[in-house]
Design a protein around this motif. Sequence first.
Motif, PDB file in Angstrom:
ATOM      1  N   PRO A 115      29.051  27.812  29.620  1.00  0.00           N
ATOM      2  CA  PRO A 115      30.508  27.717  29.599  1.00  0.00           C
ATOM      3  C   PRO A 115      31.123  28.437  30.792  1.00  0.00           C
ATOM      4  O   PRO A 115      30.561  29.417  31.299  1.00  0.00           O
ATOM      5  CB  PRO A 115      30.895  28.399  28.283  1.00  0.00           C
ATOM      6  CG  PRO A 115      29.779  29.379  28.043  1.00  0.00           C
ATOM      7  CD  PRO A 115      28.535  28.713  28.552  1.00  0.00           C
ATOM      8  N   ALA A 116      32.264  27.964  31.231  1.00  0.00           N
ATOM      9  CA  ALA A 116      32.968  28.645  32.317  1.00  0.00           C
ATOM     10  C   ALA A 116      33.507  29.973  31.795  1.00  0.00           C
ATOM     11  O   ALA A 116      34.137  30.010  30.739  1.00  0.00           O
ATOM     12  CB  ALA A 116      34.109  27.775  32.838  1.00  0.00           C
ATOM     13  N   PRO A 117      33.276  31.073  32.499  1.00  0.00           N
ATOM     14  CA  PRO A 117      33.794  32.368  32.039  1.00  0.00           C
ATOM     15  C   PRO A 117      35.320  32.347  31.962  1.00  0.00           C
ATOM     16  O   PRO A 117      35.979  31.779  32.839  1.00  0.00           O
ATOM     17  CB  PRO A 117      33.317  33.350  33.116  1.00  0.00           C
ATOM     18  CG  PRO A 117      32.180  32.665  33.795  1.00  0.00           C
ATOM     19  CD  PRO A 117      32.504  31.209  33.744  1.00  0.00           C
ATOM     20  N   PRO A 118      35.904  32.971  30.937  1.00  0.00           N
ATOM     21  CA  PRO A 118      37.369  32.985  30.825  1.00  0.00           C
ATOM     22  C   PRO A 118      38.040  33.751  31.957  1.00  0.00           C
ATOM     23  O   PRO A 118      39.222  33.526  32.252  1.00  0.00           O
ATOM     24  CB  PRO A 118      37.613  33.654  29.470  1.00  0.00           C
ATOM     25  CG  PRO A 118      36.376  34.454  29.205  1.00  0.00           C
ATOM     26  CD  PRO A 118      35.253  33.670  29.815  1.00  0.00           C
ATOM     27  N   HIS A 119      37.281  34.664  32.599  1.00  0.00           N
ATOM     28  CA  HIS A 119      37.836  35.479  33.684  1.00  0.00           C
ATOM     29  C   HIS A 119      37.575  34.859  35.056  1.00  0.00           C
ATOM     30  O   HIS A 119      37.815  35.509  36.073  1.00  0.00           O
ATOM     31  CB  HIS A 119      37.204  36.880  33.645  1.00  0.00           C
ATOM     32  CG  HIS A 119      35.708  36.843  33.694  1.00  0.00           C
ATOM     33  ND1 HIS A 119      34.930  36.801  32.557  1.00  0.00           N
ATOM     34  CD2 HIS A 119      34.837  36.818  34.738  1.00  0.00           C
ATOM     35  CE1 HIS A 119      33.650  36.770  32.899  1.00  0.00           C
ATOM     36  NE2 HIS A 119      33.564  36.773  34.227  1.00  0.00           N
ATOM     37  N   TRP A 120      37.140  33.628  35.094  1.00  0.00           N
ATOM     38  CA  TRP A 120      36.748  32.974  36.352  1.00  0.00           C
ATOM     39  C   TRP A 120      37.473  31.644  36.451  1.00  0.00           C
ATOM     40  O   TRP A 120      37.625  30.917  35.465  1.00  0.00           O
ATOM     41  CB  TRP A 120      35.239  32.761  36.351  1.00  0.00           C
ATOM     42  CG  TRP A 120      34.633  32.264  37.630  1.00  0.00           C
ATOM     43  CD1 TRP A 120      34.073  33.001  38.610  1.00  0.00           C
ATOM     44  CD2 TRP A 120      34.497  30.896  38.044  1.00  0.00           C
ATOM     45  NE1 TRP A 120      33.600  32.205  39.619  1.00  0.00           N
ATOM     46  CE2 TRP A 120      33.851  30.897  39.292  1.00  0.00           C
ATOM     47  CE3 TRP A 120      34.870  29.674  37.484  1.00  0.00           C
ATOM     48  CZ2 TRP A 120      33.568  29.732  39.990  1.00  0.00           C
ATOM     49  CZ3 TRP A 120      34.602  28.516  38.180  1.00  0.00           C
ATOM     50  CH2 TRP A 120      33.947  28.544  39.420  1.00  0.00           C
ATOM     51  N   GLY A 121      37.950  31.303  37.653  1.00  0.00           N
ATOM     52  CA  GLY A 121      38.628  30.021  37.799  1.00  0.00           C
ATOM     53  C   GLY A 121      39.166  29.803  39.201  1.00  0.00           C
ATOM     54  O   GLY A 121      38.849  30.552  40.134  1.00  0.00           O
ATOM     55  N   GLY A 122      39.981  28.796  39.328  1.00  0.00           N
ATOM     56  CA  GLY A 122      40.464  28.393  40.639  1.00  0.00           C
ATOM     57  C   GLY A 122      41.875  28.838  40.934  1.00  0.00           C
ATOM     58  O   GLY A 122      42.691  29.037  40.035  1.00  0.00           O
ATOM     59  N   PHE A 123      42.140  29.002  42.223  1.00  0.00           N
ATOM     60  CA  PHE A 123      43.485  29.189  42.750  1.00  0.00           C
ATOM     61  C   PHE A 123      43.798  28.005  43.654  1.00  0.00           C
ATOM     62  O   PHE A 123      42.946  27.578  44.441  1.00  0.00           O
ATOM     63  CB  PHE A 123      43.600  30.473  43.572  1.00  0.00           C
ATOM     64  CG  PHE A 123      43.747  31.729  42.770  1.00  0.00           C
ATOM     65  CD1 PHE A 123      44.959  32.056  42.179  1.00  0.00           C
ATOM     66  CD2 PHE A 123      42.679  32.595  42.618  1.00  0.00           C
ATOM     67  CE1 PHE A 123      45.111  33.228  41.447  1.00  0.00           C
ATOM     68  CE2 PHE A 123      42.802  33.759  41.883  1.00  0.00           C
ATOM     69  CZ  PHE A 123      44.027  34.080  41.295  1.00  0.00           C
ATOM     70  N   ARG A 124      44.996  27.505  43.546  1.00  0.00           N
ATOM     71  CA  ARG A 124      45.477  26.492  44.486  1.00  0.00           C
ATOM     72  C   ARG A 124      46.506  27.149  45.400  1.00  0.00           C
ATOM     73  O   ARG A 124      47.491  27.717  44.930  1.00  0.00           O
ATOM     74  CB  ARG A 124      46.100  25.300  43.756  1.00  0.00           C
ATOM     75  CG  ARG A 124      46.726  24.271  44.727  1.00  0.00           C
ATOM     76  CD  ARG A 124      47.207  23.019  44.009  1.00  0.00           C
ATOM     77  NE  ARG A 124      46.079  22.166  43.607  1.00  0.00           N
ATOM     78  CZ  ARG A 124      45.653  22.036  42.354  1.00  0.00           C
ATOM     79  NH1 ARG A 124      46.231  22.696  41.364  1.00  0.00           N
ATOM     80  NH2 ARG A 124      44.616  21.250  42.079  1.00  0.00           N
TER      81      ARG A 124
END
Length: 226
Positions: A162-171
Amino acid sequence: MRAQYRAEGLDESDLADSPHEQFARWFTQAGQSGLHEPNAMVVSTADAAGRPSSRTVLLKQYDARGFVFFTNYASRKGRDLAENAHISLLFPWHPIARQVIIGGTAERIGRDETAAYFRGRPHGSQLGAWASAQSTVVASRAELDRAYEELVVRYPEGEQVPAPPHWGGFRVVPDSMEFWQGRDNRLHDRLRYVREETAGTGAGAGADEAVDLTVAAAWRIERLCP
């Protein structure tokens, strides 16, 4: 140490109608030149007190809405952007005497978009996103390796991570994009697109409502002294 640039110049008549089209043109040419990782960019942020920091990050997506990279939201750049959304991107394509400098604001992308990208990452990179508390002090390399090996056991190859909840993208939604072409005698060509606000434009849109800047914004072009 000094290099003399003798590259072909950049004229206003050479530019595409929008900075996103111009970036796509130069990005393609950088890749065709054999340049290693043309999507490597220097990302500069500042915290609430104005203290700057920079690091090299890989651009993962770009379109008329903006430029996307992924990170741990608790990292230094993630914390900076939570306090101060202003950001600068620099693509230093030295072998072809070109730079692209983008100024704008950063906003988190939607979780669905993050999850879709995360699923396409190599298995090891997925585990690495969980193993590393990015930008925090770690006692030793062995501690980091141990955390990774525990995840290898928990999520063996082939099992969905699963994708970590504390990890993600910025646009990054740009308000200016400068195209820099090196010339001889340090008389470089610097042409900058500057976004002019129109109805419905702005970085205040939600993560799932990112605006298409080719429609919602007009751009003026200005030449800067080198």
